[in-house]
Design an enzyme around this catalytic site. Sequence first.
Site, PDB file in Angstrom:
ATOM      1  N   GLU A 177      -9.600  54.321  35.684  1.00  0.00           N
ATOM      2  CA  GLU A 177      -9.303  53.476  34.353  1.00  0.00           C
ATOM      3  C   GLU A 177      -8.397  52.365  34.747  1.00  0.00           C
ATOM      4  O   GLU A 177      -7.251  52.754  34.395  1.00  0.00           O
ATOM      5  CB  GLU A 177      -9.116  54.156  33.277  1.00  0.00           C
ATOM      6  CG  GLU A 177      -8.966  53.541  31.844  1.00  0.00           C
ATOM      7  CD  GLU A 177      -8.683  54.205  30.664  1.00  0.00           C
ATOM      8  OE1 GLU A 177      -8.686  55.595  30.821  1.00  0.00           O
ATOM      9  OE2 GLU A 177      -8.644  53.769  29.732  1.00  0.00           O
ATOM     10  N   LYS A 219     -14.103  53.109  34.505  1.00  0.00           N
ATOM     11  CA  LYS A 219     -13.688  53.056  33.172  1.00  0.00           C
ATOM     12  C   LYS A 219     -12.874  51.765  32.766  1.00  0.00           C
ATOM     13  O   LYS A 219     -11.818  52.012  32.725  1.00  0.00           O
ATOM     14  CB  LYS A 219     -13.179  54.191  32.341  1.00  0.00           C
ATOM     15  CG  LYS A 219     -12.598  54.257  30.987  1.00  0.00           C
ATOM     16  CD  LYS A 219     -12.231  55.598  30.466  1.00  0.00           C
ATOM     17  CE  LYS A 219     -11.829  55.469  29.059  1.00  0.00           C
ATOM     18  NZ  LYS A 219     -11.568  56.819  28.200  1.00  0.00           N
TER      19      LYS A 219
HETATM   20  P1  13P Z   1      -9.753  54.118  23.465  1.00  0.00           P
HETATM   21  O1  13P Z   1     -11.404  54.149  23.228  1.00  0.00           O
HETATM   22  O2  13P Z   1      -9.240  54.473  22.175  1.00  0.00           O
HETATM   23  O3  13P Z   1      -9.414  52.927  23.965  1.00  0.00           O
HETATM   24  O4  13P Z   1      -9.524  55.281  24.353  1.00  0.00           O
HETATM   25  C1  13P Z   1     -10.122  55.436  25.631  1.00  0.00           C
HETATM   26  C2  13P Z   1      -9.151  56.064  26.481  1.00  0.00           C
HETATM   27  O5  13P Z   1      -9.381  57.059  26.844  1.00  0.00           O
HETATM   28  C3  13P Z   1      -7.976  55.271  27.100  1.00  0.00           C
HETATM   29  O6  13P Z   1      -7.522  55.747  27.969  1.00  0.00           O
END
Ligand code: 13P
Length: 339
Positions: A177, A219
Amino acid sequence: MDVKLLEETARKMVAPGRGILAADESTGTIKKRFDSIQVESTEENRRAYRDLLFTTPGAEEYISGVILFEETLYQKTSDGTPFAKLLADRGIVPGIKVDKGAKALAGAPGETVTEGLDGLRERLTDYFQAGARFAKWRAVITIGDGMPTDYAIATNAHALARYAALCQEANIVPIVEPEVLMDADNTIEVCEDVTRRVLDATFAELIKQRVVLEGMVLKPNMVISGKQCPQQADVETVAAATLRTLMRCVPSAVPGIAFLSGGQSDALATQHLDAMNKRGSAPWALTFSYGRALQAAALKAWGGQSSNVEAAQKAFFHRAKLNGLAATGRYSEAMEEAA
Ligand code: 13P
């Protein structure tokens, strides 16, 4: 490393019409969420809230995986079933956030690098034993004056790849991510440029550090106007820019992309995902890994009262369903009313 198991888990996480619930708020973040509904953040309240989400009737139809915080991985339902077992028994893959948060990056004021690599190999072995089959590590990239620097992008990409390689060694699928924040006043064009730089650097490191692309899930943020930008790009523009950027940067060996919501409204996060899937022809599954955009309505409906559990579960199920439909391009705005 069991590549077959990694591939199988990754495919399950991004199966058609299903997506991931991010319920891995750290103790600090969940306190903020609970403050908004005037609920005290005790261990039992955190457990009760996660219990409500994970036992929602029918959720498995639209939820393929749940990201847990470490505390939650070792907690149990009200009747004593470990959460990881409850989820696995329902066909939902349990996962765990393993990073230790974004910390100030030395020599780069305003920028961060995500920590948590020391001792990670040993922690991953414990998490696998406790039932976790995937993990999450979030790098945070800030847009601003002279930011992001190549330095911040490179250090975060390097850490993401080190994390991902360690996960795969432990037969845990890494969610990679790299989040470009959407809070600034930048245009969508700036977001597109920064997202491309970040994804390029991230995949270069993943490949260099021998991460098996078939056994990971990306992600990313969507390519979107900054929240403070007066000129907000519309849904179709966001869908086109996001897909264009991903097509340029993400190898088709990656089985799936699960977006974060990043502070978008619930409905907009769903509309953007739906618009991308309606365009069709992407080489990867495009689904969700939302935190706020899946939980906001449920959190509000719950308000810390056990008498509201059913209403909160209904609100959560509704959001999960609409996002599940968006993950195959079958959502329509009229469905918002059917709550
Ligand atoms: P949000 O969808 O609230 O941005 O959170 C997703 C997430 O896991 C951020 O690390």
